[in-house]
Design an enzyme around this catalytic site. Structure first.
Site, PDB file in Angstrom:
ATOM      1  N   ARG A  87       0.677  -0.828   0.319  1.00 53.18           N
ATOM      2  CA  ARG A  87      -0.072   0.133   0.154  1.00 53.18           C
ATOM      3  C   ARG A  87       0.871   1.176  -0.319  1.00 53.18           C
ATOM      4  NH1 ARG A  87      -4.775   0.006   4.273  1.00 53.18           N
ATOM      5  NH2 ARG A  87      -3.448   0.899   5.456  1.00 53.18           N
TER       6      ARG A  87
ATOM      7  N   THR B  38      -1.744   7.819  -0.099  1.00 57.96           N
ATOM      8  CA  THR B  38      -2.842   7.370  -0.662  1.00 57.96           C
ATOM      9  C   THR B  38      -3.547   6.505  -0.432  1.00 57.96           C
ATOM     10  OG1 THR B  38      -1.540   6.145  -2.812  1.00 57.96           O
ATOM     11  CG2 THR B  38      -2.008   8.776  -2.961  1.00 57.96           C
TER      12      THR B  38
ATOM     13  N   ASP C 204       0.022  -4.097  11.718  1.00 58.78           N
ATOM     14  CA  ASP C 204       0.822  -4.165  10.941  1.00 58.78           C
ATOM     15  C   ASP C 204       0.790  -5.495  11.368  1.00 58.78           C
ATOM     16  OD1 ASP C 204       2.190  -4.484   9.079  1.00 58.78           O
ATOM     17  OD2 ASP C 204       2.413  -2.265   7.881  1.00 58.78           O
TER      18      ASP C 204
ATOM     19  N   ASP D 240       4.502  -6.601   9.778  1.00 51.07           N
ATOM     20  CA  ASP D 240       5.498  -6.887  10.455  1.00 51.07           C
ATOM     21  C   ASP D 240       5.377  -7.247  11.533  1.00 51.07           C
ATOM     22  OD1 ASP D 240       6.735  -4.629   8.765  1.00 51.07           O
ATOM     23  OD2 ASP D 240       5.630  -2.583  10.053  1.00 51.07           O
TER      24      ASP D 240
HETATM   25  C1  PRP Z   1      -1.114  -4.896   4.001  1.00 48.69           C
HETATM   26  C2  PRP Z   1      -1.755  -6.164   4.625  1.00 48.69           C
HETATM   27  C3  PRP Z   1      -2.732  -6.053   2.894  1.00 48.69           C
HETATM   28  C4  PRP Z   1      -3.234  -5.059   2.141  1.00 48.69           C
HETATM   29  C5  PRP Z   1      -4.537  -4.591   3.363  1.00 48.69           C
HETATM   30  O1  PRP Z   1      -0.297  -4.933   3.629  1.00 48.69           O
HETATM   31  O2  PRP Z   1      -1.512  -7.773   4.652  1.00 48.69           O
HETATM   32  O3  PRP Z   1      -2.048  -6.778   1.572  1.00 48.69           O
HETATM   33  O4  PRP Z   1      -2.144  -4.349   3.588  1.00 48.69           O
HETATM   34  O5  PRP Z   1      -4.974  -2.904   2.752  1.00 48.69           O
HETATM   35  P1  PRP Z   1      -6.171  -2.216   1.718  1.00 48.69           P
HETATM   36  O6  PRP Z   1      -7.234  -3.334   2.443  1.00 48.69           O
HETATM   37  O7  PRP Z   1      -6.096  -1.118   2.471  1.00 48.69           O
HETATM   38  O8  PRP Z   1      -5.581  -2.400   0.698  1.00 48.69           O
HETATM   39  P2  PRP Z   1       1.118  -4.331   3.407  1.00 48.69           P
HETATM   40  O9  PRP Z   1       0.744  -3.313   1.961  1.00 48.69           O
HETATM   41  O10 PRP Z   1       1.232  -3.493   4.777  1.00 48.69           O
HETATM   42  O11 PRP Z   1       2.213  -5.516   3.241  1.00 48.69           O
HETATM   43  P3  PRP Z   1       2.959  -6.399   3.378  1.00 48.69           P
HETATM   44  O12 PRP Z   1       1.699  -7.166   3.745  1.00 48.69           O
HETATM   45  O13 PRP Z   1       4.436  -6.405   2.852  1.00 48.69           O
HETATM   46  O14 PRP Z   1       3.215  -5.369   4.834  1.00 48.69           O
HETATM   47  N1  URA Z   2      -2.277  -3.482   6.853  1.00 48.93           N
HETATM   48  C1  URA Z   2      -2.274  -3.926   8.268  1.00 48.93           C
HETATM   49  O1  URA Z   2      -1.765  -4.824   8.044  1.00 48.93           O
HETATM   50  N2  URA Z   2      -2.796  -3.579   8.872  1.00 48.93           N
HETATM   51  C2  URA Z   2      -4.256  -2.377   9.068  1.00 48.93           C
HETATM   52  O2  URA Z   2      -5.100  -2.501   9.824  1.00 48.93           O
HETATM   53  C3  URA Z   2      -3.981  -2.050   7.741  1.00 48.93           C
HETATM   54  C4  URA Z   2      -3.429  -3.149   6.281  1.00 48.93           C
END
Ligand code: PRP
Ligand code: URA
Length: 214
Positions: free
Chosen positions: A109, A113, A205, A208
């Site tokens: 993400r 944005t 997160d 993480d």
């Molecule tokens: C997180 C999560 C989803 C996304 C959800 O990933 O694992 O993929 O955010 O958010 P959305 O519904 O608003 O799109 P992130 O972008 O943090 O990446 P990561 O899994 O690599 O940490």
């Molecule tokens: N992605 C995450 O990992 N946690 C949230 O709460 C939203 C998006």
């Protein structure tokens, strides 16, 4: 929108899933336990999500006699995690169907944005002949899930299920509206998104916490 009345949305209320999600939420839960819990919840959800896998009778010889007995048939299964956090759910599904193929969709993400940015896509072929279980613990704005499912459909995917652990109402509605044909499985429906598009109360997160980064 009344989510509970939508036939293709399942919001789990099983006590084991709720208990494990509460442990996940706890900020004091460490990386090892967090990872195990994500895998266990995915297995519990997968048990239900895969309850419509088709069966066919095959002949087996028991120590007593020959019989015809059901085995999983037809469409082959693929698990497609949305990187990174979706990876944490893959082994939970593979515990149930060890022969499933695994594809990957890489997305993050944008911090400003909150829109998803795709950086990788590799799906097992023939995509159109498979039941595809997309995994991601978090359905927040829904942007990542909507784009991942669109991408799978572009590759020919037809039978698609999306499994998450926590959803925000906004994300669930967006995913269902964009792809009303897919089955969605949600461990718990949380209250709302905050200004940073994090789910409240959520678990922080997920990526993480699974990988011990940040
Ligand atoms: C997180 C999560 C989803 C996304 C959800 O990933 O694992 O993929 O955010 O958010 P959305 O519904 O608003 O799109 P992130 O972008 O943090 O990446 P990561 O899994 O690599 O940490
Ligand atoms: N992605 C995450 O990992 N946690 C949230 O709460 C939203 C998006």
């Amino acid at each position: 929108m009344d989510f509970f009345n939508e036939q293709n949305i399942t919001i789990f209320d099983h006590p084991l899933i709720q208990h494990k999600i509460s442990l996940l939420r706890d900020k004091n839960t460490g990386t090892y336990e967090f990872r195990k819990l994500v895998e266990e919840i995915a297995m519990l959800e997968g048990f239900v999500a895969l309850s419509d896998l088709p069966l066919e009778d095959v002949e087996v010889e028991t120590p007593i006699e020959k019989c015809r007995t059901p085995m999983i048939a037809g469409r082959k299964l693929a698990v497609v995690p949305i990187l990174r956090a979706g990876l944490g759910m893959v082994d939970g599904v593979l515990n149930l169907v060890p022969t499933a193929k695994v594809g990957h969709i890489g997305m993050y993400r944008d911090e400003e944005t909150h829109e998803p940015v795709e950086y990788y896509c590799k799906l097992p072929s023939p995509t159109e002949e498979r039941t595809i279980v997309v995994t991601d613990p978090m359905l927040a704005t829904g942007g990542s899930a909507v784009d991942a499912v669109s991408q799978i459909k572009k590759y020919g995917g037809k039978s698609i299920k999306f499994m998450c652990i926590i959803a925000a109402p906004e994300g669930l509605e967006r995913l269902h509206n964009a792809h009303p044909d897919i089955q969605i499985y949600v461990g718990h429906l949380d209250r709302e998104l905050n200004d940073a598009a994090y789910i409240c109360p959520g678990l922080g997160d997920a990526g993480d916490r699974i990988f011990g980064t940040k």
